[in-house]
Design an enzyme around this catalytic site. Structure first.
Site, short mmCIF file in Angstrom:
data_model
loop_
_atom_site.label_atom_id
_atom_site.label_comp_id
_atom_site.label_asym_id
_atom_site.label_seq_id
_atom_site.Cartn_x
_atom_site.Cartn_y
_atom_site.Cartn_z
N LYS A 192 17.69 -2.95 -5.12
CA LYS A 192 16.85 -2.39 -6.19
C LYS A 192 15.41 -2.78 -5.92
CE LYS A 192 16.85 0.37 -9.63
NZ LYS A 192 17.31 1.74 -9.44
N SER A 389 19.64 6.61 -9.64
CA SER A 389 19.45 5.63 -10.69
C SER A 389 19.70 6.31 -12.04
CB SER A 389 18.05 5.01 -10.60
OG SER A 389 18.05 3.72 -11.17
#
Length: 590
Positions: A192, A389
């Site tokens: 991430k 996402s």
């Protein structure tokens, strides 16, 4: 003197009234011009569709004033939906004999968009009609698309940008340090990396690994398809990319069979006429994208309701932020999906998602509406350039998911980010704050000081809970174990090809395949296809430009160029929700 002031006042009043009248007349005139340009197209014999490869986005709303005085500072952007529709109509119309592609060195689009256009052109060729392409210079995307052509032509002084792919990340840490701003970051997911630019000055090994993986897969997909069209081995095409062909003599492109012939623009007309077997005195009719889109289809009587195609494009958040970029406004989307659920004529919904994600809260609200919708009628997701996402969050509950091979998806991770500016305020500006509070956490997130350990623990726990919820939503939607989802989550970005192998999507294909699957699941054949939400009206676009929003944003884009999205992210940090399910940084694929 009194008469003088009366005359001056009367003159000023007259000028103001005249200005208002002229403005109104101008708007009415422009509206009339746009209305007339949208009239049904009558196709003449021996017509060709001229497809210009420039800037393309998912759905483009026409800016009616940009063509009049360059008010927006940018060229018209074409919509992918219009391009695909136009190619289909050109294939079906007997009076349209072929397509002429005008390539460009500045073709701006993402890989999945380019792939969708290319596939539709391949379908067009199956009709037996011709495709000819020409460019003064081809960008990689333009070359990739145009490689389906029967004849690929290039200016004798032109170039072909065939040099592989690259992705660049901009890092801000040193710049933020210089102005005294520190980003306090909380995240879950090794990959991430959306927060890396604020914390580091160079790329992490995990991020380098994932970028290498997905651009490598996209490049292999490009090589495979160009190889099939140009009859050049993949290994040879890959080797050509290492030869610095951008600076090569144009004759080298012909020698390598990347280009069929070098010609000047003035020779194109004769080449097209020769292909169409027209006499010297005959001519052909050129149709623009807008004209082909406005060709009326034969009327149909549908007996089994409709398939709704709902577009969700842009960052997931609020439409009240800065800028005019596409926003998936949670309140609008949930309201619209609820209406489609209650509409008895709608038998299934194709949810077209093109989003890098955004607010975790807003993603959850849309997810819930998709769940409710899928309980009553089939929901098929069609992924565009991105469905990653938060974009994946709102997709995972669908009954079936399609992605293009080059779609970027996954990135199942979450982060929170809080700026603190104590160094800027106290040391650089000499501004100091004193706080009086009733409870320990009354000033949590105060910009004037860093968070203490207890506050940091609260924030990290909140991010951890968000990650657990996100992975559970994905596991439930994909009918997988949560632990198995976590193994392929960690915020990692995958291509559509990779996502299919991992079980994150069900099949590869574009919007057309998603619509066919929706019909199959709904058990209908004789139905109409309607798109939602409606595009902005002509008047909406006029007012948007006149009020200055479009103009201001266009000027910012002009100044910042390819770095505009990085600037936009920095500008909007404080307006974003503190919990984000979003793609890493701004993905630049060159």
């Amino acid at each position: 003197m009194k008469d003088f002031f009366k005359q001056v006042l009367a003159t000023i009043t007259g000028i103001v009234i005249l200005g208002i009248v002229l403005t109104v007349l101008g708007i009415v005139s422009v509206a009339g011009m746009i209305a007339s340009s949208g009239a049904e197209t009558t196709v003449e014999d021996n017509s060709i569709f001229v497809l210009q490869l420039e800037s393309v986005e998912e759905r483009a709303a026409e800016n009616p004033l940009s063509a009049l005085a360059g008010l927006t500072g940018e060229s018209q952007t074409a919509g992918l939906d219009d391009i695909l529709s136009a190619i289909k109509k050109a294939a079906e119309n007997d009076k349209i004999k072929g397509i002429y592609i005008e390539g460009s060195a500045s073709t701006a689009m993402n890989p999945a968009t380019a792939q969708a256009i290319r596939k539709e052109l391949v379908n067009f060729k199956k009709t037996g009609k011709f495709i000819i392409s020409y460019a003064d210079s081809y960008s990689r995307n333009a070359y990739y698309i145009a490689s389906v052509a029967d004849k690929m032509l290039l200016n004798p002084q032109g170039v072909v940008e065939w040099n592989g792919m690259a992705s660049q990340v901009m890092y801000y840490k040193d710049a933020l340090d210089k102005i005294g701003i520190n980003m306090q970051v909380f995240k879950v997911g090794t990959y991430k990396s959306a927060v890396e630019p604020y914390l580091m000055n160079e790329m992490s090994e995990a991020n380098r690994e994932q970028i290498s993986s997905y651009i490598g897969d996209i490049w292999q997909e490009t090589l495979k398809e160009v190889s099939a069209s140009r009859k050049i081995a993949k290994d040879s095409l890959n080797a050509y990319a290492d030869r610095g062909l951008l600076m090569a003599d144009a004759k080298e492109y012909v020698k390598l069979k990347l280009i069929d012939k070098l010609v000047y623009a003035s020779e194109i007309k004769d080449i097209i006429k020769e292909t169409m077997k027209l006499e010297e005195d005959d001519d052909y009719n050129k149709l623009s994208l807008t004209e082909v889109v406005n060709i009326k289809n034969a009327p149909n009587k549908f007996k089994e309701g409709e398939i709704a195609v709902y577009y969700a494009c842009g960052e997931i958040g609020s439409s009240t932020g800065y800028g005019t970029e596409s926003i998936i406004d949670q309140k609008e989307v949930t309201k619209d999906l609820r209406s489609l659920r209650k509409d008895e004529e709608v038998k299934a919904v194709v949810f077209r998602v093109n989003s890098p994600g955004g607010s975790a809260y807003d993603s959850e609200q849309i997810w819930k509406e998709v769940v409710d919708l899928s309980k009553e009628k089939p929901v098929v997701v069609s992924m565009g350039d991105y469905a990653a996402s938060g974009g994946y969050y709102i997709s995972c509950a669908a009954n079936y998911i399609f992605a293009e091979p080059t779609t970027l998806t996954g990135s199942i991770g979450i982060f929170g980010m809080f700026p603190e500016a104590s160094d800027l305020l106290n040391n650089k500006l000499g501004v100091h704050f004193q706080t009086v509070k009733t409870n320990q956490y009354s000033d949590l997130g105060d910009l004037s000081r860093p968070m203490n350990e207890a506050e940091q623990a609260i924030m990290q726990n909140n991010v951890n809970r968000g990650y657990e919820l996100f992975t559970k939503r994905c596991a439930d939607g994909r009918k997988m174990k949560q632990d198995d989802i976590k193994k392929i989550a960690e915020g990692r970005v995958w291509t559509g090809n990779q996502a299919l192998k991992l079980g994150l999507v069900d099949a590869l294909g574009g919007l057309d395949k998603a619509i066919e699957k929706a019909k199959e699941l709904a058990k209908v054949k004789d139905c109409c296809i309607n798109t939602y939400p409606a595009k902005p009206s002509v008047l909406d676009n006029i007012l948007s430009t006149v009020t200055g929003g479009s103009y201001a944003e266009a000027k910012l884009k002009e100044v910042f160029g390819e770095f505009y999205q990085d600037f936009e992210n920095l500008r909007n940090i404080q307006k974003k929700d503190y919990l984000q399910t979003r793609l890493p940084y701004v993905l630049k694929l060159n």
